[in-house]
Enzyme design. Structure first.
Site, PDB file in Angstrom:
ATOM      1  N   SER A  35      41.476   6.979 -36.558  1.00  0.00           N
ATOM      2  CA  SER A  35      41.296   8.072 -37.584  1.00  0.00           C
ATOM      3  C   SER A  35      41.136   9.722 -37.644  1.00  0.00           C
ATOM      4  CB  SER A  35      39.500   8.225 -37.888  1.00  0.00           C
ATOM      5  OG  SER A  35      39.485   6.955 -38.456  1.00  0.00           O
ATOM      6  N   HIS A  66      43.454   8.366 -42.899  1.00  0.00           N
ATOM      7  CA  HIS A  66      44.884   7.406 -42.309  1.00  0.00           C
ATOM      8  C   HIS A  66      45.442   7.408 -42.993  1.00  0.00           C
ATOM      9  CE1 HIS A  66      42.912   5.469 -38.994  1.00  0.00           C
ATOM     10  NE2 HIS A  66      41.900   5.622 -39.208  1.00  0.00           N
ATOM     11  N   HIS A  88      41.945  -2.484 -41.126  1.00  0.00           N
ATOM     12  CA  HIS A  88      40.457  -2.688 -39.904  1.00  0.00           C
ATOM     13  C   HIS A  88      40.274  -3.792 -40.552  1.00  0.00           C
ATOM     14  CE1 HIS A  88      40.904   1.743 -39.877  1.00  0.00           C
ATOM     15  NE2 HIS A  88      39.976   1.639 -38.657  1.00  0.00           N
ATOM     16  N   TYR A  90      36.398  -4.491 -40.976  1.00  0.00           N
ATOM     17  CA  TYR A  90      36.109  -4.039 -42.439  1.00  0.00           C
ATOM     18  C   TYR A  90      36.643  -3.596 -43.476  1.00  0.00           C
ATOM     19  CZ  TYR A  90      37.013   0.895 -41.638  1.00  0.00           C
ATOM     20  OH  TYR A  90      37.747   1.909 -41.312  1.00  0.00           O
ATOM     21  N   GLU A  91      37.159  -2.810 -44.472  1.00  0.00           N
ATOM     22  CA  GLU A  91      38.615  -3.245 -45.077  1.00  0.00           C
ATOM     23  C   GLU A  91      37.874  -4.489 -45.462  1.00  0.00           C
ATOM     24  OE1 GLU A  91      41.897  -0.166 -44.994  1.00  0.00           O
ATOM     25  OE2 GLU A  91      41.256  -0.680 -42.734  1.00  0.00           O
ATOM     26  N   ALA A 118      38.934   6.872 -32.860  1.00  0.00           N
ATOM     27  CA  ALA A 118      37.327   7.567 -33.385  1.00  0.00           C
ATOM     28  C   ALA A 118      36.603   7.590 -32.708  1.00  0.00           C
ATOM     29  CB  ALA A 118      37.179   8.789 -34.388  1.00  0.00           C
ATOM     30  N   MET A 216      35.406   1.086 -34.677  1.00  0.00           N
ATOM     31  CA  MET A 216      35.434   0.122 -35.434  1.00  0.00           C
ATOM     32  C   MET A 216      37.714  -0.355 -35.503  1.00  0.00           C
ATOM     33  SD  MET A 216      33.158   1.307 -38.463  1.00  0.00           S
ATOM     34  CE  MET A 216      32.047   2.259 -38.390  1.00  0.00           C
ATOM     35  N   SER A 217      37.581  -0.477 -34.303  1.00  0.00           N
ATOM     36  CA  SER A 217      39.418  -0.777 -34.082  1.00  0.00           C
ATOM     37  C   SER A 217      39.236  -1.097 -33.231  1.00  0.00           C
ATOM     38  CB  SER A 217      39.782   0.663 -35.062  1.00  0.00           C
ATOM     39  OG  SER A 217      40.063   1.666 -33.731  1.00  0.00           O
ATOM     40  N   ASN A 240      31.551  11.735 -32.468  1.00  0.00           N
ATOM     41  CA  ASN A 240      30.038  12.163 -32.442  1.00  0.00           C
ATOM     42  C   ASN A 240      29.060  11.545 -31.272  1.00  0.00           C
ATOM     43  OD1 ASN A 240      30.904   9.816 -33.770  1.00  0.00           O
ATOM     44  ND2 ASN A 240      29.447   9.313 -33.469  1.00  0.00           N
ATOM     45  N   HIS A 252      31.702  10.231 -42.119  1.00  0.00           N
ATOM     46  CA  HIS A 252      33.199  10.316 -41.825  1.00  0.00           C
ATOM     47  C   HIS A 252      33.549  11.908 -41.799  1.00  0.00           C
ATOM     48  CE1 HIS A 252      37.005   8.318 -41.248  1.00  0.00           C
ATOM     49  NE2 HIS A 252      37.111   9.093 -42.693  1.00  0.00           N
TER      50      HIS A 252
HETATM   51  N1  HPA Z   1      31.015   4.269 -34.373  1.00  0.00           N
HETATM   52  C1  HPA Z   1      31.134   3.255 -34.932  1.00  0.00           C
HETATM   53  N2  HPA Z   1      32.311   3.907 -35.344  1.00  0.00           N
HETATM   54  C2  HPA Z   1      32.956   5.301 -34.972  1.00  0.00           C
HETATM   55  C3  HPA Z   1      31.788   6.278 -34.608  1.00  0.00           C
HETATM   56  C4  HPA Z   1      30.534   5.614 -34.492  1.00  0.00           C
HETATM   57  O1  HPA Z   1      29.098   6.213 -33.767  1.00  0.00           O
HETATM   58  N3  HPA Z   1      32.262   7.324 -34.701  1.00  0.00           N
HETATM   59  C5  HPA Z   1      33.648   7.138 -35.179  1.00  0.00           C
HETATM   60  N4  HPA Z   1      34.015   5.593 -35.524  1.00  0.00           N
END
Ligand code: HPA
Length: 285
Positions: A35, A66, A88, A90-91, A118, A216-217, A240, A252
């Site tokens: 991302s 993406h 992903h 989750y998609e 990310a 998540m990847s 973050n 996001h």
């Molecule tokens: N959690 C999960 N996935 C993420 C995060 C997070 O804090 N930041 C970027 N992708």
């Protein structure tokens, strides 16, 4: 079981043949861009860019940041393939669908796959914008891309993951970061299903488990590449502080903005690291 193992293998061969018709580049390194990290592809030369919509058995990407392009070209003179956009879990894709592009680029003949993402920082020493070399992962996605009949044309039934992230890659990234004077962290990545960010209680649990960064990847792709015998490097851009560690809510938008900072550092690192990773076992050149 919806698809027979042979069908996946046949589909991979069709996709590889379609890509090979578009470019004579025979990539030795693959890079999957996470991302907000798509701009790393700007460093490539002699680029042939193929939208996912034109690649048989690929799907459109639905996540902002993406793009959905497969790029063949050179980086620092080395033939590379980059995926700008990933699928992903989750998609709603199956694990098999999530790793189809990974398997395809491995089947183009790469020796090394560099996975970028990310991620949220769990380690309290981490700050947004930091890069973390992935030392190992914990699969908390509740599924595995190798579930089901083994694709014996691709790899063994019970693949060893004791070096899911190659030690050579880790050392190569560390020495390049040192040369570029880019501070770099190292740690454990946990892959969760998402798409919700974690709760503060989950973040505390992850810290107890020894996790440094969460996302998540990456985990399915690493497993699929290791199954195929391709060495894997992983780098997270900490966008973050994970939930509960920061005074504000996660978004996001923030992930996308901070990843630009990481992308600039990662671009510099990749121009140095890629030529050194073309020969397995070489840590400097
Ligand atoms: N959690 C999960 N996935 C993420 C995060 C997070 O804090 N930041 C970027 N992708």
């Amino acid at each position: 079981m919806s698809k027979s193992p042979n069908t996946i293998y046949e589909r991979m061969k069709e996709t590889v043949a379609a890509i090979e018709r578009r470019s004579t580049i025979k990539p030795s390194i693959g890079v999957i861009l996470g991302s907000g990290l798509g701009s790393i592809a700007e460093k490539m030369t002699e680029v042939v860019s193929i939208p996912y919509a034109e690649i048989p058995h690929f799907y459109p990407t639905s996540v902002e940041g993406h793009t959905g392009l497969l790029l063949l070209g050179k980086l620092s003179g080395v033939p590379v393939v980059m995926l700008q956009g990933r699928f992903h879990f989750y998609e709603g894709y199956s694990m098999e669908e999530v790793v189809f592009p990974t398997r395809t680029i491995c089947a183009l003949g790469i020796q090394t796959l560099i996975l970028t993402n990310a991620a949220g920082g769990i380690n309290t020493q981490f700050r947004p914008g930091d890069l973390m070399i992935i030392e190992d992962h914990i699969n908390l996605m509740g599924d595995n891309p190798l579930k089901g009949p083994n694709l014996s044309q691709l790899g063994p039934r019970f693949p060893d993951l004791s070096e899911a992230y190659s030690k050579v890659c880790i050392e190569t990234f560390k020495s390049a970061a040192n040369e570029h004077q880019i501070p770099i962290k190292q740690g454990i990545y946990a892959g969760l299903l998402g798409p919700t960010y974690e709760t503060p209680a989950e973040v505390r649990m992850l810290r107890t488990l020894g996790v440094d960064a969460v996302g998540m990847s990456t985990v399915p792709e690493s497993i699929a590449a290791n199954h195929l015998g391709v060495q894997v490097c992983g780098v997270s851009c900490i966008t973050n502080l994970a939930a509960g560690l920061s005074p504000h809510k996660l978004s996001h938008q923030e992930v996308m903005e901070v990843s630009k900072v990481g992308a600039e550092k990662l671009k510099r690192l990749l121009t140095t690291v890629i030529p050194r990773l073309t020969h397995k076992g070489a840590t400097s050149q």
